[in-house]
Design an enzyme around this catalytic site. Structure first.
Site, mmCIF file in Angstrom:
data_model
loop_
_atom_site.group_PDB
_atom_site.id
_atom_site.type_symbol
_atom_site.label_atom_id
_atom_site.label_comp_id
_atom_site.label_asym_id
_atom_site.label_seq_id
_atom_site.Cartn_x
_atom_site.Cartn_y
_atom_site.Cartn_z
ATOM 1 C CB SER A 112 -0.889 -0.020 1.250
ATOM 2 O OG SER A 112 -1.443 1.250 1.442
ATOM 3 C CE LYS A 161 28.106 -3.612 10.927
ATOM 4 N NZ LYS A 161 26.794 -4.044 11.383
ATOM 5 C CD GLN A 190 43.579 -13.822 8.527
ATOM 6 O OE1 GLN A 190 43.254 -13.134 9.467
ATOM 7 N NE2 GLN A 190 44.684 -14.528 8.520
HETATM 8 P P1 FAD Z 1 8.000 -2.486 6.861
HETATM 9 O O1 FAD Z 1 9.183 -1.734 6.405
HETATM 10 O O2 FAD Z 1 7.174 -1.882 7.951
HETATM 11 O O3 FAD Z 1 7.071 -2.740 5.610
HETATM 12 C C1 FAD Z 1 5.725 -3.105 5.743
HETATM 13 C C2 FAD Z 1 5.051 -3.130 4.392
HETATM 14 O O4 FAD Z 1 3.731 -3.644 4.554
HETATM 15 C C3 FAD Z 1 4.904 -1.763 3.720
HETATM 16 O O5 FAD Z 1 5.185 -1.888 2.344
HETATM 17 C C4 FAD Z 1 3.418 -1.429 3.893
HETATM 18 O O6 FAD Z 1 2.913 -0.620 2.856
HETATM 19 C C5 FAD Z 1 2.820 -2.842 3.842
HETATM 20 N N1 FAD Z 1 1.511 -2.932 4.488
HETATM 21 C C6 FAD Z 1 1.227 -2.828 5.796
HETATM 22 N N2 FAD Z 1 -0.116 -2.926 5.984
HETATM 23 C C7 FAD Z 1 -0.667 -3.122 4.762
HETATM 24 C C8 FAD Z 1 -1.997 -3.278 4.289
HETATM 25 N N3 FAD Z 1 -3.062 -3.238 5.103
HETATM 26 N N4 FAD Z 1 -2.179 -3.448 2.965
HETATM 27 C C9 FAD Z 1 -1.131 -3.473 2.101
HETATM 28 N N5 FAD Z 1 0.143 -3.312 2.489
HETATM 29 C C10 FAD Z 1 0.371 -3.136 3.809
HETATM 30 N N6 FAD Z 1 17.601 -3.988 10.510
HETATM 31 C C11 FAD Z 1 18.869 -4.238 10.176
HETATM 32 O O7 FAD Z 1 19.170 -5.311 9.665
HETATM 33 N N7 FAD Z 1 19.835 -3.287 10.376
HETATM 34 C C12 FAD Z 1 19.573 -2.110 10.976
HETATM 35 O O8 FAD Z 1 20.472 -1.290 11.113
HETATM 36 C C13 FAD Z 1 18.246 -1.865 11.418
HETATM 37 N N8 FAD Z 1 17.915 -0.733 12.075
HETATM 38 C C14 FAD Z 1 16.641 -0.578 12.552
HETATM 39 C C15 FAD Z 1 16.322 0.508 13.369
HETATM 40 C C16 FAD Z 1 15.032 0.635 13.919
HETATM 41 C C17 FAD Z 1 14.730 1.772 14.833
HETATM 42 C C18 FAD Z 1 14.033 -0.294 13.574
HETATM 43 C C19 FAD Z 1 12.638 -0.130 14.094
HETATM 44 C C20 FAD Z 1 14.347 -1.358 12.753
HETATM 45 C C21 FAD Z 1 15.631 -1.530 12.272
HETATM 46 N N9 FAD Z 1 15.972 -2.631 11.511
HETATM 47 C C22 FAD Z 1 17.266 -2.847 11.139
HETATM 48 C C23 FAD Z 1 14.941 -3.562 11.106
HETATM 49 C C24 FAD Z 1 14.558 -3.281 9.659
HETATM 50 O O9 FAD Z 1 14.135 -1.948 9.522
HETATM 51 C C25 FAD Z 1 13.443 -4.215 9.240
HETATM 52 O O10 FAD Z 1 13.813 -5.533 9.515
HETATM 53 C C26 FAD Z 1 13.195 -4.116 7.770
HETATM 54 O O11 FAD Z 1 13.013 -2.810 7.383
HETATM 55 C C27 FAD Z 1 12.015 -4.945 7.374
HETATM 56 O O12 FAD Z 1 10.827 -4.279 7.588
HETATM 57 P P2 FAD Z 1 9.542 -4.976 6.995
HETATM 58 O O13 FAD Z 1 9.680 -5.081 5.521
HETATM 59 O O14 FAD Z 1 9.284 -6.208 7.773
HETATM 60 O O15 FAD Z 1 8.358 -3.951 7.390
#
Ligand code: FAD
Length: 505
Positions: free
Chosen positions: A43, A82, A157
Protein backbone atom coordinates in the site's frame (compact mmCIF):
# COMPACT_ATOMS: atom_id res chain seq x y z
CA UNK A 1 6.14 -45.10 -3.58
CA UNK A 2 7.38 -41.53 -3.82
CA UNK A 3 4.75 -39.30 -5.45
CA UNK A 4 5.05 -36.03 -7.36
CA UNK A 5 4.37 -32.92 -5.22
CA UNK A 6 1.22 -30.92 -5.80
CA UNK A 7 3.01 -27.60 -6.39
CA UNK A 8 2.01 -24.27 -4.91
CA UNK A 9 0.41 -22.22 -7.68
CA UNK A 10 0.11 -18.82 -6.08
CA UNK A 11 2.37 -17.19 -3.51
CA UNK A 12 1.02 -13.90 -2.16
CA UNK A 13 3.40 -11.58 -0.33
CA UNK A 14 1.76 -8.80 1.69
CA UNK A 15 4.11 -5.84 2.22
CA UNK A 16 6.71 -4.07 0.12
CA UNK A 17 9.37 -3.12 2.68
CA UNK A 18 12.79 -4.74 2.90
CA UNK A 19 11.25 -8.08 3.92
CA UNK A 20 8.65 -8.14 1.14
CA UNK A 21 11.04 -7.31 -1.68
CA UNK A 22 13.81 -9.59 -0.37
CA UNK A 23 11.26 -12.43 -0.33
CA UNK A 24 9.92 -11.50 -3.77
CA UNK A 25 13.43 -11.36 -5.26
CA UNK A 26 14.40 -14.73 -3.81
CA UNK A 27 11.09 -16.41 -4.65
CA UNK A 28 11.14 -15.09 -8.22
CA UNK A 29 13.38 -18.11 -8.82
CA UNK A 30 10.30 -20.29 -8.28
CA UNK A 31 8.70 -18.83 -11.38
CA UNK A 32 11.17 -21.01 -13.25
CA UNK A 33 9.01 -24.08 -12.54
CA UNK A 34 6.35 -22.67 -14.89
CA UNK A 35 3.58 -23.26 -12.31
CA UNK A 36 4.12 -20.92 -9.37
CA UNK A 37 3.17 -17.25 -9.58
CA UNK A 38 4.42 -14.69 -7.08
CA UNK A 39 2.32 -11.59 -6.35
CA UNK A 40 3.30 -8.79 -3.97
CA UNK A 41 0.68 -6.45 -2.52
CA UNK A 42 1.75 -3.18 -0.95
CA UNK A 43 0.00 0.00 0.00
CA UNK A 44 1.43 3.37 -1.01
CA UNK A 45 -0.56 4.84 1.89
CA UNK A 46 1.26 2.81 4.57
CA UNK A 47 4.91 3.78 4.85
CA UNK A 48 7.67 1.24 5.32
CA UNK A 49 9.87 1.44 8.43
CA UNK A 50 12.76 2.25 6.13
CA UNK A 51 15.59 2.38 8.68
CA UNK A 52 17.34 -0.99 8.32
CA UNK A 53 20.68 0.23 7.07
CA UNK A 54 23.46 -1.88 8.60
CA UNK A 55 24.00 -5.55 7.81
CA UNK A 56 26.28 -8.46 8.69
CA UNK A 57 28.49 -10.53 6.37
CA UNK A 58 25.97 -13.27 5.36
CA UNK A 59 24.13 -10.61 3.30
CA UNK A 60 26.80 -11.27 0.69
CA UNK A 61 25.50 -14.85 0.34
CA UNK A 62 22.00 -13.50 -0.28
CA UNK A 63 23.31 -11.15 -2.96
CA UNK A 64 25.24 -14.06 -4.48
CA UNK A 65 22.08 -16.22 -4.50
CA UNK A 66 20.37 -13.50 -6.52
CA UNK A 67 23.46 -13.07 -8.72
CA UNK A 68 23.74 -9.34 -7.98
CA UNK A 69 26.75 -7.40 -9.16
CA UNK A 70 28.20 -6.03 -5.92
CA UNK A 71 29.49 -2.73 -7.31
CA UNK A 72 26.16 -2.06 -9.02
CA UNK A 73 24.28 -2.93 -5.82
CA UNK A 74 26.45 -0.61 -3.66
CA UNK A 75 26.18 2.26 -6.13
CA UNK A 76 22.38 1.96 -6.48
CA UNK A 77 21.81 1.83 -2.71
CA UNK A 78 24.28 4.67 -1.83
CA UNK A 79 26.03 1.91 0.08
CA UNK A 80 29.29 1.72 1.97
CA UNK A 81 31.38 -1.08 3.48
CA UNK A 82 30.98 -2.29 7.05
CA UNK A 83 33.88 -4.08 8.76
CA UNK A 84 32.37 -4.14 12.23
CA UNK A 85 30.82 -2.04 14.98
CA UNK A 86 32.58 0.42 17.27
CA UNK A 87 30.95 0.61 20.71
CA UNK A 88 31.46 3.81 22.70
CA UNK A 89 30.78 4.27 26.39
CA UNK A 90 29.24 0.88 27.17
CA UNK A 91 31.38 0.10 30.19
CA UNK A 92 32.30 3.68 31.18
CA UNK A 93 31.93 7.04 29.43
CA UNK A 94 35.33 7.20 27.70
CA UNK A 95 35.65 3.50 26.88
CA UNK A 96 35.61 2.22 23.31
CA UNK A 97 35.80 -1.27 21.89
CA UNK A 98 35.19 -2.98 18.58
CA UNK A 99 33.17 -5.94 17.44
CA UNK A 100 35.04 -6.50 14.19
CA UNK A 101 34.14 -9.09 11.56
CA UNK A 102 36.64 -11.89 10.95
CA UNK A 103 38.68 -13.73 13.51
CA UNK A 104 41.41 -12.82 15.99
CA UNK A 105 44.82 -14.30 15.25
CA UNK A 106 45.08 -18.06 14.85
CA UNK A 107 44.96 -21.02 17.21
CA UNK A 108 48.23 -22.79 18.05
CA UNK A 109 48.25 -26.54 18.71
CA UNK A 110 44.51 -26.53 19.37
CA UNK A 111 44.80 -23.75 21.96
CA UNK A 112 42.60 -20.76 21.16
CA UNK A 113 44.33 -17.58 20.10
CA UNK A 114 42.60 -15.42 22.69
CA UNK A 115 44.06 -17.59 25.47
CA UNK A 116 47.59 -16.64 24.38
CA UNK A 117 46.51 -13.06 24.09
CA UNK A 118 45.00 -13.10 27.62
CA UNK A 119 48.29 -14.41 29.00
CA UNK A 120 50.56 -11.99 27.15
CA UNK A 121 48.27 -9.00 27.65
CA UNK A 122 48.08 -9.57 31.38
CA UNK A 123 51.91 -9.62 31.41
CA UNK A 124 52.09 -6.37 29.45
CA UNK A 125 53.51 -8.21 26.42
CA UNK A 126 50.60 -7.79 23.99
CA UNK A 127 48.65 -4.72 22.87
CA UNK A 128 44.83 -4.46 22.58
CA UNK A 129 43.14 -7.48 21.01
CA UNK A 130 41.98 -5.40 18.01
CA UNK A 131 45.59 -5.28 16.80
CA UNK A 132 45.34 -9.02 16.09
CA UNK A 133 42.26 -8.80 13.87
CA UNK A 134 42.69 -7.59 10.30
CA UNK A 135 39.22 -6.00 10.00
CA UNK A 136 39.70 -4.13 13.29
CA UNK A 137 43.04 -2.84 12.05
CA UNK A 138 41.33 -1.67 8.85
CA UNK A 139 38.60 0.02 10.92
CA UNK A 140 41.22 1.93 12.92
CA UNK A 141 42.87 3.11 9.72
CA UNK A 142 39.58 3.56 7.78
CA UNK A 143 40.90 1.39 4.94
CA UNK A 144 39.31 -1.15 2.64
CA UNK A 145 40.11 -3.49 -0.19
CA UNK A 146 38.28 -6.64 -1.27
CA UNK A 147 39.52 -10.03 -0.04
CA UNK A 148 41.55 -12.27 -2.32
CA UNK A 149 40.66 -15.97 -2.73
CA UNK A 150 44.24 -17.24 -2.11
CA UNK A 151 44.11 -18.61 1.47
CA UNK A 152 47.85 -18.09 1.92
CA UNK A 153 47.37 -14.32 1.58
CA UNK A 154 46.53 -12.29 4.66
CA UNK A 155 43.99 -10.44 2.51
CA UNK A 156 41.87 -13.62 2.36
CA UNK A 157 40.85 -12.85 5.97
CA UNK A 158 38.90 -9.71 5.09
CA UNK A 159 35.24 -10.18 6.01
CA UNK A 160 32.70 -7.46 5.31
CA UNK A 161 29.08 -6.42 5.05
CA UNK A 162 27.34 -3.24 3.90
CA UNK A 163 25.55 -0.14 5.03
CA UNK A 164 22.83 0.92 2.57
CA UNK A 165 19.77 3.08 2.17
CA UNK A 166 16.86 0.74 3.01
CA UNK A 167 14.42 2.51 0.66
CA UNK A 168 16.84 2.27 -2.26
CA UNK A 169 17.54 -1.39 -1.44
CA UNK A 170 13.81 -2.24 -1.60
CA UNK A 171 13.53 -0.34 -4.90
CA UNK A 172 16.58 -2.19 -6.28
CA UNK A 173 15.13 -5.58 -5.34
CA UNK A 174 11.75 -4.56 -6.72
CA UNK A 175 13.28 -3.95 -10.17
CA UNK A 176 15.04 -7.32 -9.89
CA UNK A 177 11.87 -9.19 -8.86
CA UNK A 178 9.56 -7.53 -11.41
CA UNK A 179 12.05 -8.27 -14.19
CA UNK A 180 11.77 -11.95 -13.20
CA UNK A 181 8.00 -12.15 -13.30
CA UNK A 182 6.81 -11.02 -9.84
CA UNK A 183 3.53 -9.08 -10.10
CA UNK A 184 3.12 -6.03 -7.89
CA UNK A 185 -0.35 -4.88 -6.88
CA UNK A 186 -0.87 -1.56 -5.18
CA UNK A 187 -3.68 -1.50 -2.63
CA UNK A 188 -4.57 -1.71 1.01
CA UNK A 189 -5.52 -5.10 2.39
CA UNK A 190 -8.83 -4.68 4.22
CA UNK A 191 -9.89 -8.28 4.93
CA UNK A 192 -8.21 -11.65 5.24
CA UNK A 193 -10.90 -14.37 4.93
CA UNK A 194 -10.09 -17.79 6.42
CA UNK A 195 -11.32 -21.20 5.35
CA UNK A 196 -13.96 -22.06 7.98
CA UNK A 197 -12.79 -25.69 8.25
CA UNK A 198 -8.99 -25.59 8.03
CA UNK A 199 -8.46 -22.03 9.29
CA UNK A 200 -6.11 -21.48 6.32
CA UNK A 201 -5.99 -18.06 4.67
CA UNK A 202 -8.06 -18.14 1.49
CA UNK A 203 -7.29 -14.73 0.05
CA UNK A 204 -6.58 -11.11 0.83
CA UNK A 205 -9.25 -8.59 -0.09
CA UNK A 206 -8.23 -5.03 -0.89
CA UNK A 207 -10.20 -1.89 0.01
CA UNK A 208 -11.11 -1.65 -3.69
CA UNK A 209 -12.88 -5.03 -3.35
CA UNK A 210 -10.24 -6.83 -5.43
CA UNK A 211 -9.62 -10.36 -4.10
CA UNK A 212 -6.21 -12.01 -4.42
CA UNK A 213 -6.28 -15.75 -3.84
CA UNK A 214 -3.24 -17.78 -2.88
CA UNK A 215 -1.99 -21.12 -1.64
CA UNK A 216 0.88 -19.70 0.44
CA UNK A 217 0.84 -16.24 2.04
CA UNK A 218 3.96 -14.43 3.22
CA UNK A 219 3.27 -11.78 5.82
CA UNK A 220 5.73 -8.92 5.38
CA UNK A 221 3.30 -6.27 6.60
CA UNK A 222 5.61 -4.94 9.31
CA UNK A 223 4.95 -4.58 13.04
CA UNK A 224 1.18 -4.96 12.55
CA UNK A 225 1.52 -8.58 11.35
CA UNK A 226 -1.68 -8.26 9.37
CA UNK A 227 -1.98 -11.94 8.49
CA UNK A 228 0.03 -13.81 11.13
CA UNK A 229 -1.52 -11.87 14.01
CA UNK A 230 -4.46 -9.88 12.63
CA UNK A 231 -6.03 -12.88 10.88
CA UNK A 232 -4.44 -15.93 12.54
CA UNK A 233 -3.95 -14.57 16.08
CA UNK A 234 -0.72 -16.46 16.53
CA UNK A 235 0.45 -14.70 19.69
CA UNK A 236 3.64 -12.88 20.62
CA UNK A 237 6.35 -13.72 23.16
CA UNK A 238 7.35 -10.47 24.83
CA UNK A 239 11.04 -10.05 25.76
CA UNK A 240 10.85 -6.52 27.19
CA UNK A 241 11.90 -7.73 30.64
CA UNK A 242 15.33 -8.39 29.13
CA UNK A 243 15.38 -5.75 26.42
CA UNK A 244 13.18 -2.89 27.66
CA UNK A 245 14.00 -0.30 24.97
CA UNK A 246 10.69 0.36 23.23
CA UNK A 247 11.16 3.49 21.12
CA UNK A 248 13.52 4.95 18.57
CA UNK A 249 14.03 8.24 16.77
CA UNK A 250 15.74 8.12 13.37
CA UNK A 251 17.18 11.09 11.48
CA UNK A 252 19.51 11.48 8.49
CA UNK A 253 22.34 14.01 8.60
CA UNK A 254 24.73 15.47 6.04
CA UNK A 255 28.15 13.85 5.67
CA UNK A 256 31.01 15.97 6.92
CA UNK A 257 33.75 13.38 6.35
CA UNK A 258 34.15 10.52 3.87
CA UNK A 259 32.02 7.51 4.98
CA UNK A 260 33.72 5.33 7.59
CA UNK A 261 33.78 1.53 7.11
CA UNK A 262 32.01 0.77 10.39
CA UNK A 263 28.81 1.35 12.35
CA UNK A 264 28.97 3.24 15.64
CA UNK A 265 26.85 2.33 18.65
CA UNK A 266 27.15 4.95 21.38
CA UNK A 267 25.67 4.25 24.81
CA UNK A 268 23.34 6.98 26.11
CA UNK A 269 21.75 7.43 29.57
CA UNK A 270 18.63 5.38 28.71
CA UNK A 271 19.60 3.57 25.51
CA UNK A 272 22.07 4.00 22.69
CA UNK A 273 22.62 5.89 19.48
CA UNK A 274 23.61 4.55 16.08
CA UNK A 275 25.59 6.25 13.34
CA UNK A 276 25.64 4.60 9.92
CA UNK A 277 27.65 6.24 7.13
CA UNK A 278 26.30 6.04 3.58
CA UNK A 279 27.65 7.73 0.47
CA UNK A 280 25.00 10.47 0.30
CA UNK A 281 24.24 10.94 4.01
CA UNK A 282 24.63 9.47 7.49
CA UNK A 283 21.83 7.52 9.15
CA UNK A 284 21.41 8.25 12.87
CA UNK A 285 19.04 6.98 15.48
CA UNK A 286 18.47 6.82 19.19
CA UNK A 287 17.00 3.63 20.66
CA UNK A 288 15.69 4.27 24.17
CA UNK A 289 13.49 3.06 26.97
CA UNK A 290 10.41 5.20 27.63
CA UNK A 291 10.36 4.12 31.29
CA UNK A 292 13.65 5.94 31.89
CA UNK A 293 13.52 9.01 29.65
CA UNK A 294 11.09 11.25 27.76
CA UNK A 295 10.73 11.61 24.00
CA UNK A 296 11.94 15.23 24.30
CA UNK A 297 15.12 14.26 26.16
CA UNK A 298 15.75 11.44 23.70
CA UNK A 299 15.35 13.85 20.76
CA UNK A 300 17.71 16.39 22.40
CA UNK A 301 20.40 13.76 22.88
CA UNK A 302 20.09 12.58 19.28
CA UNK A 303 20.02 16.04 17.70
CA UNK A 304 22.93 17.33 19.77
CA UNK A 305 25.10 14.36 18.80
CA UNK A 306 24.97 14.52 15.01
CA UNK A 307 28.20 15.04 13.08
CA UNK A 308 26.58 17.12 10.33
CA UNK A 309 23.37 19.15 9.94
CA UNK A 310 20.12 17.17 10.19
CA UNK A 311 18.41 16.64 6.84
CA UNK A 312 14.91 15.99 8.24
CA UNK A 313 12.92 15.93 11.45
CA UNK A 314 13.47 12.86 13.64
CA UNK A 315 11.08 10.03 12.80
CA UNK A 316 9.55 8.28 15.86
CA UNK A 317 9.18 4.49 15.97
CA UNK A 318 7.71 2.24 18.65
CA UNK A 319 8.26 -1.46 19.14
CA UNK A 320 7.93 -4.38 21.51
CA UNK A 321 10.93 -6.67 21.57
CA UNK A 322 10.04 -10.32 21.16
CA UNK A 323 8.98 -12.89 18.61
CA UNK A 324 5.83 -14.28 17.10
CA UNK A 325 5.05 -17.61 18.83
CA UNK A 326 4.97 -19.29 15.44
CA UNK A 327 6.54 -17.67 12.42
CA UNK A 328 4.88 -20.23 10.14
CA UNK A 329 1.23 -20.80 11.00
CA UNK A 330 -0.96 -22.89 8.65
CA UNK A 331 -0.37 -21.45 5.14
CA UNK A 332 1.20 -18.21 6.34
CA UNK A 333 4.89 -17.48 6.91
CA UNK A 334 5.87 -14.21 8.62
CA UNK A 335 9.12 -12.48 7.70
CA UNK A 336 10.70 -9.24 8.90
CA UNK A 337 9.01 -7.10 11.51
CA UNK A 338 5.83 -9.22 11.24
CA UNK A 339 7.82 -12.13 12.69
CA UNK A 340 9.32 -10.30 15.68
CA UNK A 341 11.68 -7.54 16.65
CA UNK A 342 15.13 -7.31 18.20
CA UNK A 343 16.73 -3.91 18.48
CA UNK A 344 19.31 -3.17 15.78
CA UNK A 345 22.36 -3.20 18.09
CA UNK A 346 24.04 -5.98 16.11
CA UNK A 347 22.28 -5.25 12.78
CA UNK A 348 20.52 -8.60 12.75
CA UNK A 349 16.98 -7.90 11.45
CA UNK A 350 17.79 -8.03 7.77
CA UNK A 351 19.81 -11.15 8.43
CA UNK A 352 16.81 -12.76 10.15
CA UNK A 353 14.73 -11.98 7.05
CA UNK A 354 17.39 -13.65 4.91
CA UNK A 355 17.53 -16.63 7.28
CA UNK A 356 13.72 -16.92 7.12
CA UNK A 357 13.79 -16.91 3.32
CA UNK A 358 16.53 -19.57 3.25
CA UNK A 359 14.55 -21.80 5.59
CA UNK A 360 11.39 -21.28 3.57
CA UNK A 361 13.16 -22.28 0.37
CA UNK A 362 14.69 -25.31 2.11
CA UNK A 363 11.31 -26.38 3.55
CA UNK A 364 9.11 -25.12 0.72
CA UNK A 365 5.74 -26.84 1.02
CA UNK A 366 3.46 -28.23 -1.62
CA UNK A 367 -0.32 -27.85 -1.45
CA UNK A 368 -0.62 -30.71 1.03
CA UNK A 369 1.11 -28.50 3.65
CA UNK A 370 2.63 -31.37 5.58
CA UNK A 371 2.95 -29.92 9.13
CA UNK A 372 6.50 -31.25 9.54
CA UNK A 373 7.78 -28.38 7.39
CA UNK A 374 5.99 -25.84 9.55
CA UNK A 375 7.32 -27.45 12.75
CA UNK A 376 10.93 -27.51 11.49
CA UNK A 377 10.69 -23.90 10.35
CA UNK A 378 9.33 -22.76 13.72
CA UNK A 379 11.89 -24.72 15.72
CA UNK A 380 14.81 -23.29 13.74
CA UNK A 381 13.39 -19.75 13.77
CA UNK A 382 12.91 -19.83 17.51
CA UNK A 383 16.49 -20.96 18.02
CA UNK A 384 17.87 -18.25 15.74
CA UNK A 385 15.86 -15.49 17.40
CA UNK A 386 16.91 -16.68 20.86
CA UNK A 387 20.60 -16.81 19.92
CA UNK A 388 20.48 -13.23 18.66
CA UNK A 389 18.48 -12.20 21.73
CA UNK A 390 21.15 -13.62 24.08
CA UNK A 391 23.95 -11.86 22.23
CA UNK A 392 22.14 -8.52 22.45
CA UNK A 393 21.29 -8.99 26.13
CA UNK A 394 25.01 -9.51 26.83
CA UNK A 395 25.70 -5.86 25.85
CA UNK A 396 23.26 -4.70 28.51
CA UNK A 397 23.96 -7.18 31.27
CA UNK A 398 27.73 -6.62 31.28
CA UNK A 399 27.73 -2.83 31.42
CA UNK A 400 29.51 -0.50 33.80
CA UNK A 401 27.39 2.64 33.55
CA UNK A 402 25.92 4.47 36.53
CA UNK A 403 22.46 5.53 35.23
CA UNK A 404 19.32 3.77 36.59
CA UNK A 405 18.50 2.26 33.17
CA UNK A 406 21.94 0.62 33.03
CA UNK A 407 22.01 -0.38 36.69
CA UNK A 408 18.73 -2.19 36.20
CA UNK A 409 20.16 -4.00 33.17
CA UNK A 410 23.28 -5.02 35.10
CA UNK A 411 21.21 -6.52 37.93
CA UNK A 412 18.62 -8.38 35.81
CA UNK A 413 18.62 -12.15 35.59
CA UNK A 414 19.37 -13.30 32.07
CA UNK A 415 18.35 -16.46 30.15
CA UNK A 416 20.23 -19.56 31.41
CA UNK A 417 21.75 -20.05 27.96
CA UNK A 418 23.56 -16.69 28.30
CA UNK A 419 24.31 -17.02 32.00
CA UNK A 420 26.20 -20.28 31.42
CA UNK A 421 28.26 -18.71 28.63
CA UNK A 422 29.20 -15.70 30.74
CA UNK A 423 30.13 -17.81 33.78
CA UNK A 424 32.34 -20.15 31.78
CA UNK A 425 34.09 -17.29 30.02
CA UNK A 426 34.60 -15.36 33.24
CA UNK A 427 36.18 -18.41 34.92
CA UNK A 428 38.74 -19.35 32.29
CA UNK A 429 38.02 -17.64 28.97
CA UNK A 430 36.33 -20.73 27.54
CA UNK A 431 33.43 -20.55 25.19
CA UNK A 432 31.11 -23.16 23.73
CA UNK A 433 28.64 -22.02 21.16
CA UNK A 434 25.94 -23.91 19.36
CA UNK A 435 27.25 -24.96 15.97
CA UNK A 436 24.40 -23.07 14.25
CA UNK A 437 24.96 -19.88 16.27
CA UNK A 438 24.95 -16.91 13.91
CA UNK A 439 27.71 -15.27 15.93
CA UNK A 440 31.13 -16.84 15.61
CA UNK A 441 33.40 -17.42 18.59
CA UNK A 442 35.36 -14.28 17.66
CA UNK A 443 32.17 -12.19 17.95
CA UNK A 444 31.43 -13.52 21.42
CA UNK A 445 35.04 -12.93 22.48
CA UNK A 446 35.02 -9.36 21.15
CA UNK A 447 31.83 -8.43 22.99
CA UNK A 448 32.56 -10.35 26.20
CA UNK A 449 36.00 -8.74 26.55
CA UNK A 450 34.75 -5.38 25.27
CA UNK A 451 31.96 -5.32 27.84
CA UNK A 452 34.45 -6.07 30.58
CA UNK A 453 33.84 -9.78 31.18
CA UNK A 454 37.49 -10.56 31.93
CA UNK A 455 38.49 -14.20 32.49
CA UNK A 456 39.95 -14.92 35.93
CA UNK A 457 42.56 -17.29 34.49
CA UNK A 458 43.84 -18.27 31.08
CA UNK A 459 43.69 -21.84 29.80
CA UNK A 460 46.56 -23.88 31.38
CA UNK A 461 47.24 -25.37 27.94
CA UNK A 462 48.47 -21.93 26.84
CA UNK A 463 51.45 -22.51 29.17
CA UNK A 464 52.49 -25.64 27.28
CA UNK A 465 53.74 -23.69 24.28
CA UNK A 466 57.10 -21.91 24.22
CA UNK A 467 56.38 -18.35 25.44
CA UNK A 468 59.05 -16.91 23.15
CA UNK A 469 57.39 -18.48 20.13
CA UNK A 470 53.96 -17.25 21.18
CA UNK A 471 55.23 -13.73 21.62
CA UNK A 472 57.03 -13.83 18.28
CA UNK A 473 53.83 -15.02 16.54
CA UNK A 474 51.70 -12.29 18.09
CA UNK A 475 54.20 -9.55 17.26
CA UNK A 476 54.49 -10.80 13.70
CA UNK A 477 50.75 -10.99 13.25
CA UNK A 478 50.27 -7.42 14.39
CA UNK A 479 53.00 -6.22 12.03
CA UNK A 480 51.56 -8.15 9.08
CA UNK A 481 48.06 -6.76 9.68
CA UNK A 482 49.35 -3.21 10.10
CA UNK A 483 51.40 -3.37 6.90
CA UNK A 484 48.55 -4.96 4.96
CA UNK A 485 46.10 -2.25 6.08
CA UNK A 486 48.61 0.55 5.42
CA UNK A 487 48.93 -0.62 1.81
CA UNK A 488 45.15 -0.49 1.18
CA UNK A 489 43.23 2.46 -0.23
CA UNK A 490 41.13 4.45 2.20
CA UNK A 491 37.50 3.38 2.36
CA UNK A 492 36.51 6.70 0.73
CA UNK A 493 38.92 6.08 -2.16
CA UNK A 494 37.67 2.52 -2.57
CA UNK A 495 34.06 3.72 -2.91
CA UNK A 496 34.97 6.56 -5.27
CA UNK A 497 36.99 4.23 -7.49
CA UNK A 498 34.88 1.08 -7.64
CA UNK A 499 31.25 1.82 -6.79
CA UNK A 500 30.52 5.55 -6.65
CA UNK A 501 26.84 6.31 -6.14
CA UNK A 502 25.02 8.94 -8.18
CA UNK A 503 25.19 12.37 -6.54
CA UNK A 504 21.91 13.41 -4.96
CA UNK A 505 20.73 16.97 -5.33
P1 FAD B 1 8.00 -2.49 6.86
O1 FAD B 1 9.18 -1.73 6.41
O2 FAD B 1 7.17 -1.88 7.95
O3 FAD B 1 7.07 -2.74 5.61
C1 FAD B 1 5.73 -3.10 5.74
C2 FAD B 1 5.05 -3.13 4.39
O4 FAD B 1 3.73 -3.64 4.55
C3 FAD B 1 4.90 -1.76 3.72
O5 FAD B 1 5.18 -1.89 2.34
C4 FAD B 1 3.42 -1.43 3.89
O6 FAD B 1 2.91 -0.62 2.86
C5 FAD B 1 2.82 -2.84 3.84
N1 FAD B 1 1.51 -2.93 4.49
C6 FAD B 1 1.23 -2.83 5.80
N2 FAD B 1 -0.12 -2.93 5.98
C7 FAD B 1 -0.67 -3.12 4.76
C8 FAD B 1 -2.00 -3.28 4.29
N3 FAD B 1 -3.06 -3.24 5.10
N4 FAD B 1 -2.18 -3.45 2.96
C9 FAD B 1 -1.13 -3.47 2.10
N5 FAD B 1 0.14 -3.31 2.49
C10 FAD B 1 0.37 -3.14 3.81
N6 FAD B 1 17.60 -3.99 10.51
C11 FAD B 1 18.87 -4.24 10.18
O7 FAD B 1 19.17 -5.31 9.67
N7 FAD B 1 19.83 -3.29 10.38
C12 FAD B 1 19.57 -2.11 10.98
O8 FAD B 1 20.47 -1.29 11.11
C13 FAD B 1 18.25 -1.87 11.42
N8 FAD B 1 17.92 -0.73 12.07
C14 FAD B 1 16.64 -0.58 12.55
C15 FAD B 1 16.32 0.51 13.37
C16 FAD B 1 15.03 0.63 13.92
C17 FAD B 1 14.73 1.77 14.83
C18 FAD B 1 14.03 -0.29 13.57
C19 FAD B 1 12.64 -0.13 14.09
C20 FAD B 1 14.35 -1.36 12.75
C21 FAD B 1 15.63 -1.53 12.27
N9 FAD B 1 15.97 -2.63 11.51
C22 FAD B 1 17.27 -2.85 11.14
C23 FAD B 1 14.94 -3.56 11.11
C24 FAD B 1 14.56 -3.28 9.66
O9 FAD B 1 14.14 -1.95 9.52
C25 FAD B 1 13.44 -4.21 9.24
O10 FAD B 1 13.81 -5.53 9.51
C26 FAD B 1 13.20 -4.12 7.77
O11 FAD B 1 13.01 -2.81 7.38
C27 FAD B 1 12.02 -4.94 7.37
O12 FAD B 1 10.83 -4.28 7.59
P2 FAD B 1 9.54 -4.98 7.00
O13 FAD B 1 9.68 -5.08 5.52
O14 FAD B 1 9.28 -6.21 7.77
O15 FAD B 1 8.36 -3.95 7.39
Amino acid sequence: MTRAPDPIRNVVIVGGGTAGWMAAAALSRLAGNGVTRVTLVESDEIATVGVGEATIPPIRQFNALLGLDENDFIAHTQGSIKLGIVFDGWTRPDHRYQHPFGSFGFDMEAVKFHQFWLKLHSQGLASGIDDYNLCATMVNKEKFTRPVPDPSSVLSQITYAFHFDAGLYAAYLRRYAEARGVTRIEGKVAQVPLDPESGFIQSVVLESGKRIEGDLFIDCSGFRGLLIEGALQTGYEDWTHWLPCDRALAVPSANVTPPKPYTRAMARPAGWQWRIPLQHRTGNGHVYCSQFTTDEQAADILMSNLEGPALADPKPLRFTTGRRRKMWNRNCVALGLASGFLEPLESTSIHLIQAGISKLLALFPDRSFNPVNEEAFNRLSQMQFEQVRDFIILHYKANGRPEPFWQRAASMSVPDSLRHKMELFRACGRLFRHEDDLFAESSWIAVLLGQGVTPERWDPLADTIDPGLVRHNLDRLRTVFTRAADAMPSHGEFLARTCPAPRQS
